[in-house]
Design an enzyme around this catalytic site. Structure first.
Site, PDB file in Angstrom:
ATOM      1  N   SER A   1     108.897   7.372  10.067  1.00  0.00           N
ATOM      2  CA  SER A   1     108.748   7.874  11.533  1.00  0.00           C
ATOM      3  C   SER A   1     107.873   7.831  12.718  1.00  0.00           C
ATOM      4  O   SER A   1     107.230   6.477  12.764  1.00  0.00           O
ATOM      5  CB  SER A   1     110.530   8.749  10.644  1.00  0.00           C
ATOM      6  OG  SER A   1     111.213   8.441  12.105  1.00  0.00           O
ATOM      7  N   MET A   2     108.745   8.821  12.912  1.00  0.00           N
ATOM      8  CA  MET A   2     107.386   9.003  13.735  1.00  0.00           C
ATOM      9  C   MET A   2     105.614   9.374  13.274  1.00  0.00           C
ATOM     10  O   MET A   2     104.441   8.785  13.346  1.00  0.00           O
ATOM     11  CB  MET A   2     107.087  10.466  14.744  1.00  0.00           C
ATOM     12  CG  MET A   2     106.557  11.379  15.555  1.00  0.00           C
ATOM     13  SD  MET A   2     106.280  12.554  16.105  1.00  0.00           S
ATOM     14  CE  MET A   2     105.368  13.795  14.723  1.00  0.00           C
TER      15      MET A   2
END
Length: 256
Positions: free
Chosen positions: A96-97
């Site tokens: 994700s991030m």
């Protein structure tokens, strides 16, 4: 100075040291996540890989430190911490991030002459595929509902007011970093990129996963798994097998 003698400091957690491993796998957590999320990965990969898990400021034992507001500032800080470990090949894994951050760190490493063995981008659209997001501006209840929807944090923990008080500042900061991140440069990686995606992940459409191809001149692969945004918690063995295949000195199958 060899990496095995480098102190891990505030930024790096090395749960299962493997100083004789031929490669180091650096793991970057998701928004609101911490290094301990990758404890099972470290356990599974040792001793074949020396796993280094990045611990961002503002959480767990770094809870009293101010969070870093942007992905690029985080990347600037992390790359300096990783350079002493580059006495052997580094591979980067981010979810994700953490995938956006791993990409930015890979760019900076290559600028320093350190080409990663591979970049594993999990649960994240390509840097060039920006989506408007404003979860970081929402009230606490909405932020908690978003976490529950993505199943990234145990729902029982999110019902504990004391736990929420501790984690929400870091979660909100990371959502802001992830939602405001924009890659506007023209630089491309030279290392291979392996994209790992859940087939029911609302955060990554097929075209957004395929678009990672435009960010490397190296080999490329997209691997789909059943599940949503946190598909990897249900496919630990398969994900570890995929990573291990591409950490081998021999060229992995399926690249294009």
């Amino acid at each position: 100075m060899t990496g095995s003698s480098v102190g891990t400091g505030a930024w790096i957690r090395r749960f299962h040291p493997a100083p004789e491993a031929p490669v180091r796998l650096v793991c970057f957590p998701h928004a609101g996540g911490s290094a301990s999320f990758y404890f099972p990965v470290s356990q599974a990969m040792s001793p074949g890989a020396d796993v280094l898990c990045v611990q961002y400021p503002g959480r767990q034992d770094r809870r009293d430190e101010p969070c870093i507001a942007t992905v690029t500032e985080l990347a600037d800080a992390v790359v300096e911490e990783l350079l002493p470990w580059a006495d052997r090949p580094l591979a980067l894994f981010g979810h994700s991030m953490g995938a956006s951050l791993a990409f930015e760190v890979a760019l900076r490493l290559e600028e320093r002459g350190v080409v990663p063995r591979a970049l594993f981008a999990s649960g994240r659209r390509a840097p060039s595929r920006f989506r408007e997001g404003n979860v970081h501006l929402a009230d606490d209840d909405t932020l908690v509902e978003e976490l529950k929807k993505l199943s990234g944090t145990d729902s029982e923990l999110l019902d504990d007011p004391e736990i929420l008080r501790m984690i929400l500042p870091a979660v909100r900061n990371d959502y802001r970093a992830a939602e405001t991140y924009r890659f506007t440069g023209q630089r491309r990686l030279s290392c291979p990129v392996v994209v790992l995606v859940g087939d029911e992940d609302p955060q990554v459409a097929r075209e957004e996963a395929d678009a990672w191809r435009r960010h490397t001149d190296g080999a490329f692969k997209v691997q789909w798994f059943s599940g949503g945004h946190f598909f990897l918690t249900s496919h630990v063995a398969a994900v570890m097998a995929e990573i291990s295949e591409h950490l081998s000195p021999e060229p992995a199958a399926g690249f294009r």
